[in-house]
Design an enzyme around this catalytic site. Structure first.
Site, PDB file in Angstrom:
ATOM      1  N   HIS A   1     -58.785   2.552  -3.729  1.00  0.00           N
ATOM      2  CA  HIS A   1     -58.172   3.297  -4.820  1.00  0.00           C
ATOM      3  C   HIS A   1     -59.136   3.455  -5.991  1.00  0.00           C
ATOM      4  O   HIS A   1     -59.922   2.550  -6.283  1.00  0.00           O
ATOM      5  CB  HIS A   1     -56.931   2.567  -5.333  1.00  0.00           C
ATOM      6  CG  HIS A   1     -55.833   2.456  -4.330  1.00  0.00           C
ATOM      7  ND1 HIS A   1     -55.044   3.517  -3.950  1.00  0.00           N
ATOM      8  CD2 HIS A   1     -55.380   1.393  -3.618  1.00  0.00           C
ATOM      9  CE1 HIS A   1     -54.150   3.115  -3.052  1.00  0.00           C
ATOM     10  NE2 HIS A   1     -54.342   1.834  -2.840  1.00  0.00           N
TER      11      HIS A   1
ATOM     12  N   CYS B   1     -61.103   8.625  -4.526  1.00  0.00           N
ATOM     13  CA  CYS B   1     -60.727   9.905  -5.099  1.00  0.00           C
ATOM     14  C   CYS B   1     -61.539  10.202  -6.349  1.00  0.00           C
ATOM     15  O   CYS B   1     -62.082   9.308  -6.988  1.00  0.00           O
ATOM     16  CB  CYS B   1     -59.240   9.922  -5.445  1.00  0.00           C
ATOM     17  SG  CYS B   1     -58.183   9.974  -3.991  1.00  0.00           S
TER      18      CYS B   1
END
Length: 221
Positions: A132, A199
């Site tokens: 993440h 991301c």
């Protein structure tokens, strides 16, 4: 990270490392321009197979290429990246049978190794670790600063066998999630390399996800 099974293949759709949380916070500063793209591409020897359209998901050749017969798979269990102050536990992850999502660990402090690909003992192929970037509930993730890595930075992956293996960063790239060359990054052939994914890019508040993926490629030091 969403993965869809298609026969012997799995398809990675939409996000990497950010789809198991309800909402995300903005992703700080943007990375510098890509570095080492040609070198990263040259590590893969296979000719990519056509991917599905963005609407239908892109194919990940998790079974392409053969691991050595009888080889013991060595999972990474710890990753240390001094340049960005990362010391993280690595969990073996797969596909959630209920949601068909790539099961990146829910804790943003931990990262996931794609267990359907090669382990640290491999002499060929891409070892994929994803994490993440951040979470609205938990704050910055283990890979929040991944976009800051540059060529020559080093990292250490420790395996379940207790052996620490050093890697050197050769490339940092940013792709729109619909255009990332997944066949290259999930291949089991080509030269051995470590692929780190999170991301990045602009955050789409309506879709609740980032537009892009940051991909860092490292080779044995």
């Amino acid at each position: 990270m969403t993965v869809r099974n298609r026969g012997a293949l799995a398809a990675l759709a939409a996000g990497v490392a950010a789809l198991t949380v309800a909402t995300l916070v903005a992703c700080g500063s943007q990375p510098a321009e890509d570095v080492g793209a040609d070198e990263a591409a040259n590590l893969a020897t296979a000719t990519p197979t056509p991917s599905a359209s963005a609407a239908g998901g892109q194919s990940v050749p998790v079974t392409a290429g053969e691991l050595p017969a009888g080889a013991e798979i060595v999972p990474p269990v710890r990753l240390v990246i001094p340049a960005i102050d990362v010391t993280a536990t690595v969990n073996a992850v797969g596909i959630n049978k209920r949601t068909n999502e790539f099961e990146v660990p829910p804790s943003v402090d931990e990262i996931g190794w794609y267990r359907y690909g090669p382990g640290l003992e491999t002499t060929a192929g891409s070892i994929v670790i994803a994490g993440h970037v951040d979470s609205a509930q938990q704050g910055k993730g283990a890979f929040f600063r991944l976009r800051e890595l540059d060529q020559g930075d080093t990292l250490t992956a420790t395996g379940g066998d207790g052996k620490a293996r050093k890697y050197r960063v050769v490339a940092r790239e940013e792709y729109a999630k619909t255009k990332i060359p997944l066949d290259r990054y999930f291949a089991r052939d080509g030269k051995p390399r470590l692929t780190l994914i999170t991301c990045g890019g602009p955050f789409d508040a309506k879709a609740r996800k980032y537009r892009d993926n940051i991909v860092v490629t490292a080779v044995p030091a």
